[in-house]
Design a protein around this motif. Structure first.
Motif, PDB file in Angstrom:
ATOM      1  N   ALA A 219       0.845  -1.196   0.000  1.00 36.99           N
ATOM      2  CA  ALA A 219       0.000   0.000   0.000  1.00 36.99           C
ATOM      3  C   ALA A 219       0.881   1.247   0.000  1.00 36.99           C
ATOM      4  CB  ALA A 219      -0.925  -0.006   1.217  1.00 36.99           C
ATOM      5  N   GLY A 220       0.233   2.394  -0.129  1.00 37.33           N
ATOM      6  CA  GLY A 220       0.996   3.636  -0.146  1.00 37.33           C
ATOM      7  C   GLY A 220       0.124   4.834   0.164  1.00 37.33           C
ATOM      8  N   CYS A 221       0.762   5.934   0.496  1.00 35.65           N
ATOM      9  CA  CYS A 221       0.045   7.162   0.812  1.00 35.65           C
ATOM     10  C   CYS A 221       0.990   8.348   0.675  1.00 35.65           C
ATOM     11  CB  CYS A 221      -0.526   7.116   2.230  1.00 35.65           C
ATOM     12  SG  CYS A 221       0.726   6.890   3.522  1.00 35.65           S
ATOM     13  N   THR A 222       0.432   9.535   0.756  1.00 31.28           N
ATOM     14  CA  THR A 222       1.203  10.779   0.778  1.00 31.28           C
ATOM     15  C   THR A 222       1.055  11.400   2.156  1.00 31.28           C
ATOM     16  OG1 THR A 222       0.845  11.165  -1.582  1.00 31.28           O
ATOM     17  CG2 THR A 222       1.481  13.067  -0.249  1.00 31.28           C
ATOM     18  N   MET A 223       2.173  11.819   2.744  1.00 31.93           N
ATOM     19  CA  MET A 223       2.131  12.425   4.074  1.00 31.93           C
ATOM     20  C   MET A 223       2.872  13.756   4.055  1.00 31.93           C
ATOM     21  SD  MET A 223       2.691   9.005   6.435  1.00 31.93           S
ATOM     22  CE  MET A 223       2.351   9.861   7.971  1.00 31.93           C
ATOM     23  N   ARG A 224       2.419  14.661   4.898  1.00 38.46           N
ATOM     24  CA  ARG A 224       3.006  15.993   4.949  1.00 38.46           C
ATOM     25  C   ARG A 224       3.591  16.270   6.331  1.00 38.46           C
ATOM     26  NH1 ARG A 224      -0.902  15.806   1.344  1.00 38.46           N
ATOM     27  NH2 ARG A 224      -0.535  16.810  -0.682  1.00 38.46           N
ATOM     28  N   GLY A 225       4.555  17.159   6.335  1.00 40.43           N
ATOM     29  CA  GLY A 225       5.253  17.495   7.568  1.00 40.43           C
ATOM     30  C   GLY A 225       6.740  17.296   7.378  1.00 40.43           C
ATOM     31  N   THR A 226       7.452  17.157   8.464  1.00 39.19           N
ATOM     32  CA  THR A 226       8.877  16.851   8.380  1.00 39.19           C
ATOM     33  C   THR A 226       9.056  15.346   8.262  1.00 39.19           C
ATOM     34  OG1 THR A 226       9.191  16.591  10.758  1.00 39.19           O
ATOM     35  CG2 THR A 226       9.364  18.840   9.859  1.00 39.19           C
ATOM     36  N   LEU A 227      10.263  14.928   7.938  1.00 39.13           N
ATOM     37  CA  LEU A 227      10.541  13.495   7.856  1.00 39.13           C
ATOM     38  C   LEU A 227      10.299  12.821   9.206  1.00 39.13           C
ATOM     39  CD1 LEU A 227      11.489  11.224   6.041  1.00 39.13           C
ATOM     40  CD2 LEU A 227      13.851  11.804   6.630  1.00 39.13           C
ATOM     41  N   HIS A 228      10.666  13.512  10.282  1.00 40.68           N
ATOM     42  CA  HIS A 228      10.434  12.972  11.625  1.00 40.68           C
ATOM     43  C   HIS A 228       8.937  12.845  11.903  1.00 40.68           C
ATOM     44  CE1 HIS A 228      14.580  12.828  12.889  1.00 40.68           C
ATOM     45  NE2 HIS A 228      14.771  14.077  12.464  1.00 40.68           N
ATOM     46  N   ASP A 229       8.138  13.786  11.393  1.00 39.40           N
ATOM     47  CA  ASP A 229       6.684  13.688  11.556  1.00 39.40           C
ATOM     48  C   ASP A 229       6.164  12.407  10.902  1.00 39.40           C
ATOM     49  OD1 ASP A 229       6.495  16.129  12.880  1.00 39.40           O
ATOM     50  OD2 ASP A 229       6.190  17.262  11.021  1.00 39.40           O
ATOM     51  N   VAL A 230       6.673  12.129   9.703  1.00 42.67           N
ATOM     52  CA  VAL A 230       6.238  10.939   8.976  1.00 42.67           C
ATOM     53  C   VAL A 230       6.568   9.682   9.780  1.00 42.67           C
ATOM     54  CG1 VAL A 230       6.552   9.576   6.865  1.00 42.67           C
ATOM     55  CG2 VAL A 230       6.429  12.079   6.731  1.00 42.67           C
ATOM     56  N   PHE A 231       7.819   9.586  10.257  1.00 42.78           N
ATOM     57  CA  PHE A 231       8.231   8.450  11.092  1.00 42.78           C
ATOM     58  C   PHE A 231       7.318   8.312  12.316  1.00 42.78           C
ATOM     59  CE2 PHE A 231      12.486   8.666   9.076  1.00 42.78           C
ATOM     60  CZ  PHE A 231      12.716   7.312   8.897  1.00 42.78           C
ATOM     61  N   ASN A 232       7.153   9.425  13.012  1.00 42.68           N
ATOM     62  CA  ASN A 232       6.432   9.392  14.283  1.00 42.68           C
ATOM     63  C   ASN A 232       4.953   9.073  14.124  1.00 42.68           C
ATOM     64  OD1 ASN A 232       8.769   9.982  15.689  1.00 42.68           O
ATOM     65  ND2 ASN A 232       8.413  12.200  15.673  1.00 42.68           N
ATOM     66  N   ASN A 233       4.387   9.413  12.969  1.00 44.28           N
ATOM     67  CA  ASN A 233       2.980   9.117  12.728  1.00 44.28           C
ATOM     68  C   ASN A 233       2.757   7.687  12.250  1.00 44.28           C
ATOM     69  OD1 ASN A 233       1.532  11.572  13.383  1.00 44.28           O
ATOM     70  ND2 ASN A 233       2.574  12.516  11.650  1.00 44.28           N
ATOM     71  N   LEU A 234       3.702   7.163  11.497  1.00 42.18           N
ATOM     72  CA  LEU A 234       3.549   5.818  10.956  1.00 42.18           C
ATOM     73  C   LEU A 234       3.784   4.722  11.995  1.00 42.18           C
ATOM     74  CD1 LEU A 234       5.357   5.973   7.479  1.00 42.18           C
ATOM     75  CD2 LEU A 234       2.944   5.465   7.853  1.00 42.18           C
ATOM     76  N   THR A 235       4.867   4.862  12.738  1.00 39.68           N
ATOM     77  CA  THR A 235       5.313   3.743  13.578  1.00 39.68           C
ATOM     78  C   THR A 235       4.315   3.296  14.654  1.00 39.68           C
ATOM     79  OG1 THR A 235       6.642   5.346  14.846  1.00 39.68           O
ATOM     80  CG2 THR A 235       7.778   4.032  13.175  1.00 39.68           C
ATOM     81  N   PRO A 236       3.527   4.195  15.262  1.00 40.17           N
ATOM     82  CA  PRO A 236       2.565   3.691  16.252  1.00 40.17           C
ATOM     83  C   PRO A 236       1.529   2.743  15.648  1.00 40.17           C
ATOM     84  CG  PRO A 236       2.907   6.047  16.547  1.00 40.17           C
ATOM     85  CD  PRO A 236       3.564   5.672  15.256  1.00 40.17           C
ATOM     86  N   HIS A 237       1.133   2.990  14.406  1.00 44.36           N
ATOM     87  CA  HIS A 237       0.154   2.129  13.738  1.00 44.36           C
ATOM     88  C   HIS A 237       0.751   0.746  13.480  1.00 44.36           C
ATOM     89  CE1 HIS A 237      -2.923   5.232  12.763  1.00 44.36           C
ATOM     90  NE2 HIS A 237      -1.882   6.039  12.860  1.00 44.36           N
ATOM     91  N   ILE A 238       2.008   0.742  13.073  1.00 45.90           N
ATOM     92  CA  ILE A 238       2.680  -0.533  12.826  1.00 45.90           C
ATOM     93  C   ILE A 238       2.888  -1.286  14.134  1.00 45.90           C
ATOM     94  CG2 ILE A 238       4.808  -1.598  11.966  1.00 45.90           C
ATOM     95  CD1 ILE A 238       5.059   0.875  10.088  1.00 45.90           C
ATOM     96  N   GLU A 239       3.347  -0.564  15.143  1.00 46.57           N
ATOM     97  CA  GLU A 239       3.612  -1.186  16.445  1.00 46.57           C
ATOM     98  C   GLU A 239       2.338  -1.787  17.030  1.00 46.57           C
ATOM     99  OE1 GLU A 239       6.177  -0.074  20.404  1.00 46.57           O
ATOM    100  OE2 GLU A 239       5.061   1.532  19.408  1.00 46.57           O
ATOM    101  N   TYR A 240       1.219  -1.078  16.879  1.00 46.32           N
ATOM    102  CA  TYR A 240      -0.052  -1.569  17.424  1.00 46.32           C
ATOM    103  C   TYR A 240      -0.427  -2.902  16.778  1.00 46.32           C
ATOM    104  CZ  TYR A 240      -5.018  -1.923  18.465  1.00 46.32           C
ATOM    105  OH  TYR A 240      -6.241  -2.379  18.876  1.00 46.32           O
TER     106      TYR A 240
END
Length: 324
Positions: free
Chosen positions: A291-312
């Protein structure tokens, strides 16, 4: 669905696929364009796609793809292929909206059924597989067969993804019988890379990092890196899949910088994590394992937003293990 009956006596037919066309998108669009051109000889048939990667331009119809947006153009019938939602059609969205009749043909489970006529086969490996089933077999020539075969091999990862079924293999066999040069096509459209593509692949592997106790691997490509290696976004194909097969990894992520504070994210799973859920949450889409998506913000924002979903999902083992 009776495809020819749905098209009817249309005098003008438009065809489009999703933005940044991949093998299945390009293959299905090229196949349908040739198919309808052979049968509806009196109709005006136009194919709209963003630029197709050179390696996917396997038929002469690639030269007939249009990219202009003519205001006020209205088609009797407009057909969307391999697009999960109307906004994925990009510049062709307006053509679709303005057409008298709209048809949506796809296989994505996340498809929003945005056409007047919708035919979405969730159990099919690819849109090319769906199209094969809808086509009158006597009209499938070598050109159409090559386009369909390309779409199938790309969306099944050359038959290694678990969306590959017995029917998928039967269709592939039937296409090979038409004379498809399957070995060359697999090499040329799926595996072969030029020098610059290999360089950026090596850089991504070298600079990849492991997260979540080694269950997730991530690599990033900046605009500066793309300029240095003289590559475009299409040249990044296959990198996330190479990351995915790292031992112990459940999820692979490739992030590339599309604009200032805008990143394209490609997600791949080995079964435990349903990456489609994550992509849909962030406005994207795809399949359970790709899958894929477009995300906005800083690179750290992208990391920080993605990883909790994966971890869950890793902790709750929500992924189904089903295929694409």
């Amino acid at each position: 669905m009776d495809l020819l009956k749905e098209v009817g006596n249309a005098r003008s037919i438009g065809i489009a696929g999703h933005m940044r066309p991949d093998g299945d998108c390009a293959g299905s669009c090229l196949a349908l364009y040739r198919y309808l051109s052979q049968i509806k000889k009196e109709a005006q048939i136009d194919l709209y796609l963003e630029p197709i990667a050179d390696k996917l331009q396997i038929t002469e119809d690639s030269l007939r793809v249009k990219q202009e947006n003519v205001e006020g153009r209205i088609y009797d019938v407009f057909i969307s292929l391999d697009s999960g939602s109307i906004d994925r059609l990009g510049f062709a969205e307006e053509y679709f909206k303005n057409s008298i009749k709209t048809i949506n043909i796809d296989h994505h489970i996340s498809n929003t059924n945005f056409g007047q006529v919708n035919y979405v086969a969730h159990d099919a490996s690819s849109t090319c597989e769906v199209l094969y089933e809808l086509m009158e077999k006597e009209y499938i020539d070598l050109t159409i067969a090559k386009a369909l075969y390309m779409g199938i091999i790309h969306d099944t990862g050359v038959f290694k993804h678990s969306n590959t079924t017995r029917r998928t293999m039967e269709i592939a066999g039937a296409l090979i019988e038409k004379g498809v040069p399957f070995s060359d096509m697999i090499d040329n459209t799926f595996y072969r890379k030029d020098y610059h593509q290999n360089q950026v692949l090596g850089r991504c592997l070298l600079e990849s990092i492991l997260l979540l106790k080694g269950k997730c691997i991530v690599s990033c490509v900046s605009r500066k890196m793309m300029e240095f290696y003289e590559v475009q976004s299409a040249d990044l194909d296959g990198i996330v899949d190479q990351l995915r097969i790292t031992k112990g990894v459940e999820v692979a992520i490739l992030i590339y910088e599309a604009d200032i504070h805008e990143y394209k994210v490609s997600l791949r799973s080995n079964g435990i994590v349903d990456v489609r859920k994550i992509a849909v949450y962030f406005g994207g889409g795809g399949h359970i394992m790709a899958a894929g998506c477009t995300m906005r913000g800083t690179l750290h924002d992208v990391f920080n937003n993605l990883t909790p979903h994966i971890e869950y999902q890793l902790e709750n083992k929500e992924g189904t293990g089903a295929g694409l």
